[in-house]
Scaffold this motif. Structure first.
Motif, PDB file in Angstrom:
ATOM      1  N   PHE A  64      12.264   5.746  53.483  1.00 29.49           N
ATOM      2  CA  PHE A  64      13.531   5.603  54.195  1.00 29.49           C
ATOM      3  C   PHE A  64      14.499   6.708  53.826  1.00 29.49           C
ATOM      4  O   PHE A  64      14.331   7.406  52.822  1.00 29.49           O
ATOM      5  N   SER A  65      15.516   6.866  54.668  1.00 27.78           N
ATOM      6  CA  SER A  65      16.571   7.851  54.422  1.00 27.78           C
ATOM      7  C   SER A  65      17.923   7.180  54.580  1.00 27.78           C
ATOM      8  O   SER A  65      18.089   6.299  55.430  1.00 27.78           O
ATOM      9  N   ILE A  66      18.859   7.627  53.762  1.00 25.35           N
ATOM     10  CA  ILE A  66      20.235   7.119  53.842  1.00 25.35           C
ATOM     11  C   ILE A  66      21.127   8.272  54.284  1.00 25.35           C
ATOM     12  O   ILE A  66      21.017   9.378  53.745  1.00 25.35           O
ATOM     13  N   VAL A  67      21.994   7.986  55.252  1.00 27.20           N
ATOM     14  CA  VAL A  67      22.971   9.006  55.669  1.00 27.20           C
ATOM     15  C   VAL A  67      24.278   8.751  54.922  1.00 27.20           C
ATOM     16  O   VAL A  67      24.831   7.654  54.980  1.00 27.20           O
ATOM     17  N   LEU A  68      24.748   9.772  54.217  1.00 23.53           N
ATOM     18  CA  LEU A  68      26.054   9.695  53.551  1.00 23.53           C
ATOM     19  C   LEU A  68      26.968  10.735  54.172  1.00 23.53           C
ATOM     20  O   LEU A  68      26.616  11.920  54.207  1.00 23.53           O
ATOM     21  N   ASN A  69      28.093  10.278  54.714  1.00 19.04           N
ATOM     22  CA  ASN A  69      29.013  11.281  55.268  1.00 19.04           C
ATOM     23  C   ASN A  69      30.475  11.000  54.918  1.00 19.04           C
ATOM     24  O   ASN A  69      31.369  11.527  55.566  1.00 19.04           O
ATOM     25  N   ASP A  70      30.675  10.186  53.893  1.00 19.22           N
ATOM     26  CA  ASP A  70      32.058   9.987  53.468  1.00 19.22           C
ATOM     27  C   ASP A  70      32.302  10.461  52.032  1.00 19.22           C
ATOM     28  O   ASP A  70      33.295  10.108  51.411  1.00 19.22           O
ATOM     29  N   LEU A  71      31.370  11.271  51.525  1.00 18.86           N
ATOM     30  CA  LEU A  71      31.534  11.756  50.155  1.00 18.86           C
ATOM     31  C   LEU A  71      32.535  12.905  50.142  1.00 18.86           C
ATOM     32  O   LEU A  71      32.558  13.711  51.066  1.00 18.86           O
ATOM     33  N   LYS A  72      33.310  12.937  49.102  1.00 18.23           N
ATOM     34  CA  LYS A  72      34.200  14.098  48.970  1.00 18.23           C
ATOM     35  C   LYS A  72      33.693  14.910  47.787  1.00 18.23           C
ATOM     36  O   LYS A  72      34.341  15.034  46.771  1.00 18.23           O
ATOM     37  N   LEU A  73      32.494  15.447  47.985  1.00 13.54           N
ATOM     38  CA  LEU A  73      31.850  16.137  46.870  1.00 13.54           C
ATOM     39  C   LEU A  73      31.822  17.629  47.113  1.00 13.54           C
ATOM     40  O   LEU A  73      31.500  18.092  48.213  1.00 13.54           O
ATOM     41  N   LYS A  74      32.136  18.379  46.072  1.00 12.02           N
ATOM     42  CA  LYS A  74      31.976  19.830  46.121  1.00 12.02           C
ATOM     43  C   LYS A  74      30.477  20.143  46.022  1.00 12.02           C
ATOM     44  O   LYS A  74      29.720  19.392  45.378  1.00 12.02           O
ATOM     45  N   LEU A  75      30.095  21.256  46.608  1.00 12.46           N
ATOM     46  CA  LEU A  75      28.684  21.644  46.568  1.00 12.46           C
ATOM     47  C   LEU A  75      28.186  21.743  45.120  1.00 12.46           C
ATOM     48  O   LEU A  75      27.057  21.360  44.817  1.00 12.46           O
ATOM     49  N   ASN A  76      29.062  22.220  44.224  1.00 14.52           N
ATOM     50  CA  ASN A  76      28.605  22.359  42.835  1.00 14.52           C
ATOM     51  C   ASN A  76      28.539  21.015  42.089  1.00 14.52           C
ATOM     52  O   ASN A  76      28.292  20.987  40.895  1.00 14.52           O
ATOM     53  N   HIS A  77      28.754  19.923  42.828  1.00 12.72           N
ATOM     54  CA  HIS A  77      28.563  18.586  42.256  1.00 12.72           C
ATOM     55  C   HIS A  77      27.437  17.844  42.990  1.00 12.72           C
ATOM     56  O   HIS A  77      27.317  16.627  42.907  1.00 12.72           O
ATOM     57  N   GLN A  78      26.619  18.596  43.703  1.00  8.18           N
ATOM     58  CA  GLN A  78      25.597  17.971  44.542  1.00  8.18           C
ATOM     59  C   GLN A  78      24.610  17.101  43.758  1.00  8.18           C
ATOM     60  O   GLN A  78      24.061  16.136  44.299  1.00  8.18           O
ATOM     61  N   PHE A  79      24.404  17.438  42.496  1.00  4.30           N
ATOM     62  CA  PHE A  79      23.387  16.689  41.743  1.00  4.30           C
ATOM     63  C   PHE A  79      23.796  15.237  41.487  1.00  4.30           C
ATOM     64  O   PHE A  79      22.957  14.404  41.173  1.00  4.30           O
ATOM     65  N   LEU A  80      25.075  14.929  41.665  1.00  5.77           N
ATOM     66  CA  LEU A  80      25.523  13.541  41.453  1.00  5.77           C
ATOM     67  C   LEU A  80      24.822  12.596  42.432  1.00  5.77           C
ATOM     68  O   LEU A  80      24.557  11.434  42.105  1.00  5.77           O
ATOM     69  N   ILE A  81      24.498  13.099  43.613  1.00  2.81           N
ATOM     70  CA  ILE A  81      23.801  12.261  44.610  1.00  2.81           C
ATOM     71  C   ILE A  81      22.401  11.912  44.081  1.00  2.81           C
ATOM     72  O   ILE A  81      21.940  10.781  44.164  1.00  2.81           O
ATOM     73  N   SER A  82      21.771  12.919  43.508  1.00  2.00           N
ATOM     74  CA  SER A  82      20.454  12.748  42.920  1.00  2.00           C
ATOM     75  C   SER A  82      20.473  11.728  41.781  1.00  2.00           C
ATOM     76  O   SER A  82      19.579  10.875  41.668  1.00  2.00           O
ATOM     77  N   ILE A  83      21.518  11.825  40.966  1.00  2.00           N
ATOM     78  CA  ILE A  83      21.650  10.898  39.836  1.00  2.00           C
ATOM     79  C   ILE A  83      21.831   9.477  40.355  1.00  2.00           C
ATOM     80  O   ILE A  83      21.189   8.538  39.883  1.00  2.00           O
ATOM     81  N   TRP A  84      22.700   9.354  41.346  1.00  2.00           N
ATOM     82  CA  TRP A  84      22.971   8.014  41.908  1.00  2.00           C
ATOM     83  C   TRP A  84      21.682   7.352  42.406  1.00  2.00           C
ATOM     84  O   TRP A  84      21.388   6.200  42.066  1.00  2.00           O
TER      85      TRP A  84
END
Ligand code: BTN
Length: 249
Positions: A64-84
């Motif tokens: 499955f895939s999840i669409v996230l489009n309400d994050l206010k994340l900088k590109l240099n914080h992209q790994f937080l999605i991976s951690i989550w």
């Protein structure tokens, strides 16, 4: 009742090339609500990390895939999605199915050194912000035999019985929703704390490989960019990005 953003809408497909592709097309065509989940019983062109294919038996696994489009994340914080996503899967396996596991950086989930879950995150970027993210998850559920040379396992191989895939998704969504506030928080300390608790080699000596050379070292930290810091046996600490280092299991 509290609103659970992840999986409030589930699009269930019998067969598709890749749920990540389907999510990307959907984002191009229409307004997709944050947290929409697309799951497929079968993927004909499932994609893995580093351009690999993700090939699993139809009807036997959770894809499955999840669409996230309400994050206010900088590109240099992209790994937080991976951690989550990886801490959510790890805690789900441990607490819901009683399966001990570790996270292998960046976001593979291993049981007895065999892969049970892989994650493919594809971000769209506007300026230096992530405008949307497609988080693809492949969890091996009822498949028992995997291709030669592929060290993988499944829930069934560990527990001995088949489990309903829809039920697995419903339970996993509880964990993804539980940890989502940590991803949304401006303070990511707790997210990292949870990640380190599950991370293979965190402050523990393990075998690593860089350009064909095997050495011992321990994980000191991981940055919000995803860069990993390794302290080698000789005391030197060095940073690595994806592909520069691998873990020898
Ligand atoms: C990996 O290589 O470990 C990542 C595998 C990710 C597979 C999932 S299955 C659902 C989603 N759709 C895809 O095509 N890939 C991801």
């Amino acid at each position: 009742m509290q609103f659970s953003p992840i999986g409030h809408t589930i699009i269930s497909l019998p067969s598709i090339d890749s749920t990540n592709n389907y999510a990307a097309n959907l984002l191009n065509e229409t307004n997709v609500l944050n947290g929409t989940v697309i799951m497929a019983k079968n993927q004909t062109k499932g994609r893995g990390q580093r351009g690999n294919i993700w090939e699993v038996n139809p009807d036997e696994n959770l894809t499955f895939s999840i669409v996230l489009n309400d994050l206010k994340l900088k590109l240099n914080h992209q790994f937080l999605i991976s951690i989550w996503v990886s801490i959510s899967v790890s805690h789900f396996l441990k607490e819901n199915l009683f399966i001990e596991n570790v996270i292998k950086w960046p976001n593979d989930i291993l049981v007895n050194n065999q892969k049970i879950c892989g994650v493919l995150i594809e971000n769209s970027v506007r300026g230096d912000n992530i405008s949307n993210s497609i988080v693809g998850v492949g969890l091996n559920v009822n498949q028992q035999v995997f291709s030669d040379g592929y060290s993988a396992t499944s829930v069934k191989n560990i527990k001995g019985n088949s489990i309903d895939i829809k039920q697995i998704l419903e339970s996993l969504l509880i964990y993804l929703n539980r940890y989502y506030p940590l991803l949304k928080s401006t303070n990511n300390e707790l997210l990292f704390e949870k990640y380190y608790e599950c991370l293979l080699g965190y402050k523990k000596n393990i075998n690593l490989k860089e350009e064909g050379v095997v050495f011992k070292g321990e994980v000191v930290s991981v940055a919000p960019t995803g860069i990993i810091s390794i302290k080698k046996e000789d005391g030197e600490t060095k940073d690595y990005s994806f592909k520069q280092i691998s873990f020898i299991l």
